[in-house]
Design a protein around this motif. Structure first.
Motif, PDB file in Angstrom:
ATOM      1  N   ILE A  76       3.850  -8.142   7.591  1.00  0.00           N
ATOM      2  CA  ILE A  76       3.546  -6.938   7.750  1.00  0.00           C
ATOM      3  C   ILE A  76       3.765  -6.472   8.988  1.00  0.00           C
ATOM      4  O   ILE A  76       3.177  -5.404   9.645  1.00  0.00           O
ATOM      5  N   GLN A  77       4.813  -7.223   9.905  1.00  0.00           N
ATOM      6  CA  GLN A  77       4.898  -6.851  11.411  1.00  0.00           C
ATOM      7  C   GLN A  77       5.557  -5.388  11.332  1.00  0.00           C
ATOM      8  O   GLN A  77       6.254  -5.034  10.573  1.00  0.00           O
ATOM      9  N   GLY A  78       5.519  -4.950  12.583  1.00  0.00           N
ATOM     10  CA  GLY A  78       6.400  -3.660  12.722  1.00  0.00           C
ATOM     11  C   GLY A  78       5.531  -2.626  12.045  1.00  0.00           C
ATOM     12  O   GLY A  78       4.331  -2.512  12.094  1.00  0.00           O
ATOM     13  N   SER A  79       6.259  -1.844  10.925  1.00  0.00           N
ATOM     14  CA  SER A  79       5.699  -0.683  10.121  1.00  0.00           C
ATOM     15  C   SER A  79       5.272  -1.029   8.630  1.00  0.00           C
ATOM     16  O   SER A  79       5.122  -0.214   7.921  1.00  0.00           O
ATOM     17  N   GLN A  80       5.862  -2.566   8.750  1.00  0.00           N
ATOM     18  CA  GLN A  80       5.595  -3.179   7.136  1.00  0.00           C
ATOM     19  C   GLN A  80       4.240  -3.032   6.483  1.00  0.00           C
ATOM     20  O   GLN A  80       4.089  -2.774   5.339  1.00  0.00           O
ATOM     21  N   TRP A  81       3.368  -2.969   7.486  1.00  0.00           N
ATOM     22  CA  TRP A  81       1.906  -2.959   7.081  1.00  0.00           C
ATOM     23  C   TRP A  81       1.450  -1.566   6.283  1.00  0.00           C
ATOM     24  O   TRP A  81       0.701  -1.863   5.503  1.00  0.00           O
ATOM     25  N   PHE A  82       2.180  -0.539   6.531  1.00  0.00           N
ATOM     26  CA  PHE A  82       1.726   0.692   5.829  1.00  0.00           C
ATOM     27  C   PHE A  82       2.123   0.233   4.299  1.00  0.00           C
ATOM     28  O   PHE A  82       1.365   0.768   3.361  1.00  0.00           O
ATOM     29  N   ASP A  83       3.341  -0.228   3.991  1.00  0.00           N
ATOM     30  CA  ASP A  83       3.673  -0.395   2.693  1.00  0.00           C
ATOM     31  C   ASP A  83       2.841  -1.414   1.911  1.00  0.00           C
ATOM     32  O   ASP A  83       2.308  -1.214   0.866  1.00  0.00           O
ATOM     33  N   LYS A  84       2.507  -2.530   2.613  1.00  0.00           N
ATOM     34  CA  LYS A  84       1.489  -3.471   2.050  1.00  0.00           C
ATOM     35  C   LYS A  84       0.293  -3.271   1.912  1.00  0.00           C
ATOM     36  O   LYS A  84      -0.308  -3.375   0.643  1.00  0.00           O
ATOM     37  N   PHE A  85      -0.257  -2.486   2.819  1.00  0.00           N
ATOM     38  CA  PHE A  85      -1.827  -2.209   3.071  1.00  0.00           C
ATOM     39  C   PHE A  85      -2.053  -1.087   1.951  1.00  0.00           C
ATOM     40  O   PHE A  85      -3.167  -0.808   1.267  1.00  0.00           O
ATOM     41  N   HIS A  86      -0.983   0.045   1.799  1.00  0.00           N
ATOM     42  CA  HIS A  86      -1.369   1.153   0.963  1.00  0.00           C
ATOM     43  C   HIS A  86      -0.090   1.516   0.033  1.00  0.00           C
ATOM     44  O   HIS A  86       0.852   2.207   0.241  1.00  0.00           O
ATOM     45  N   PRO A  87      -0.202   0.424  -1.050  1.00  0.00           N
ATOM     46  CA  PRO A  87       0.986   0.693  -1.983  1.00  0.00           C
ATOM     47  C   PRO A  87       1.181   2.164  -2.708  1.00  0.00           C
ATOM     48  O   PRO A  87       2.287   2.283  -3.179  1.00  0.00           O
ATOM     49  N   ASP A  88      -0.052   2.647  -2.741  1.00  0.00           N
ATOM     50  CA  ASP A  88       0.156   3.958  -3.506  1.00  0.00           C
ATOM     51  C   ASP A  88       0.651   4.902  -2.630  1.00  0.00           C
ATOM     52  O   ASP A  88       0.181   5.267  -1.542  1.00  0.00           O
ATOM     53  N   PRO A  89       1.731   5.534  -3.030  1.00  0.00           N
ATOM     54  CA  PRO A  89       2.234   6.644  -2.169  1.00  0.00           C
ATOM     55  C   PRO A  89       1.474   7.701  -1.444  1.00  0.00           C
ATOM     56  O   PRO A  89       1.691   8.050  -0.387  1.00  0.00           O
ATOM     57  N   ALA A  90       0.480   8.170  -2.548  1.00  0.00           N
ATOM     58  CA  ALA A  90      -0.276   9.301  -2.130  1.00  0.00           C
ATOM     59  C   ALA A  90      -1.297   8.868  -0.753  1.00  0.00           C
ATOM     60  O   ALA A  90      -1.469   9.469   0.177  1.00  0.00           O
ATOM     61  N   ALA A  91      -1.734   7.696  -1.209  1.00  0.00           N
ATOM     62  CA  ALA A  91      -2.680   7.067  -0.062  1.00  0.00           C
ATOM     63  C   ALA A  91      -1.964   6.742   1.228  1.00  0.00           C
ATOM     64  O   ALA A  91      -2.284   7.064   2.163  1.00  0.00           O
ATOM     65  N   ARG A  92      -0.799   6.209   0.931  1.00  0.00           N
ATOM     66  CA  ARG A  92       0.043   5.805   2.142  1.00  0.00           C
ATOM     67  C   ARG A  92       0.463   6.875   2.906  1.00  0.00           C
ATOM     68  O   ARG A  92       0.357   6.942   4.257  1.00  0.00           O
ATOM     69  N   ALA A  93       0.656   8.225   2.275  1.00  0.00           N
ATOM     70  CA  ALA A  93       1.198   9.261   3.124  1.00  0.00           C
ATOM     71  C   ALA A  93       0.047  10.080   3.861  1.00  0.00           C
ATOM     72  O   ALA A  93       0.327  10.370   5.038  1.00  0.00           O
ATOM     73  N   LEU A  94      -1.166   9.864   3.154  1.00  0.00           N
ATOM     74  CA  LEU A  94      -2.225  10.517   3.700  1.00  0.00           C
ATOM     75  C   LEU A  94      -2.744   9.553   5.204  1.00  0.00           C
ATOM     76  O   LEU A  94      -2.981  10.054   5.918  1.00  0.00           O
ATOM     77  N   TRP A  95      -2.679   8.286   4.984  1.00  0.00           N
ATOM     78  CA  TRP A  95      -2.993   7.250   5.995  1.00  0.00           C
ATOM     79  C   TRP A  95      -2.132   7.484   7.025  1.00  0.00           C
ATOM     80  O   TRP A  95      -2.448   7.285   8.238  1.00  0.00           O
TER      81      TRP A  95
END
Length: 212
Positions: A76-95
């Protein structure tokens, strides 16, 4: 503790001594402080993740973080944590929008705050309900997560239990009522039939008057 400096002045050698005792004491105090923080950071029962303020990249996590979410730092290092923590695209975009907005404002030393309650996808596929508390400096943002998952599960179970109990009482052939300060606040259909009065007329009425 001293440090000497020499220079030539004709046939003379001029020596100057600088007292380094206080400097070395301060340096050692700083090293000791950093070691204490590192120990506390690793043994903390709360999950902690550290980000670089300049770009928001995740740079470190502690053992409690690994236990709660299941990820090693490399995953999850760098920016990978966004994709792992929020796999739903809509939730990820909001976060991501909230996160980028936050980064633009965390330049003051010692700035603190809290995130809204959020769901994070753990490595095993389960969702963890957490709230984050952060302290920001010009160099780092330290996030401490509080796991609310079990509390929310218990609240959901309690609510479901209350709904089931309410349905059983509402549909029971036995008369039930609840009173506060001598007045009806709940009456089921069976009790309403026993008194021959509609439920809406009983609610708020003094119990003694209903039985006259």
């Amino acid at each position: 503790v001293v440090r000497g400096y020499t220079t030539l002045a004709g046939d003379d050698i001029i020596a100057a001594w600088v007292d380094m005792t206080e400097i070395r004491r301060m340096e050692q105090a700083l090293v000791d402080s950093e070691r204490r923080f590192a120990r506390l950071y690793q043994v903390s029962p709360l999950p902690i993740q550290v980000h670089a303020t300049k770009d928001g990249a995740l740079i470190n996590i502690n053992d409690a973080h690994r236990r709660l979410f299941g990820y090693d730092l490399g995953e999850i290092q760098g920016s990978q944590w966004f994709d792992k923590f929020h796999p739903d695209p809509a939730a990820r975009a909001l976060w991501l929008e909230r996160w980028e907005s936050h980064l633009r404002h965390v330049t003051d030393v010692g700035e603190t705050g809290a995130t809204p309650e959020v769901r994070i996808r753990a490595r095993d596929g389960s969702d963890r309900v957490v709230r984050g508390y952060y302290t920001a400096t010009p160099q780092e943002i330290v996030f401490t997560w509080v796991d609310l998952t079990d509390i929310r599960h218990m609240q959901d179970a309690l609510q479901e239990s209350e709904v089931r109990f309410r349905r059983l009482v509402d549909e029971s052939m036995v008369g039930f009522y609840v009173q506060q300060n001598g007045r009806f606040v709940y009456v089921n259909a069976a009790y309403s039939r026993m008194l021959g009065l509609p439920v809406n007329e009983l609610l708020g009425r003094e119990i003694g008057r209903a039985h006259v």
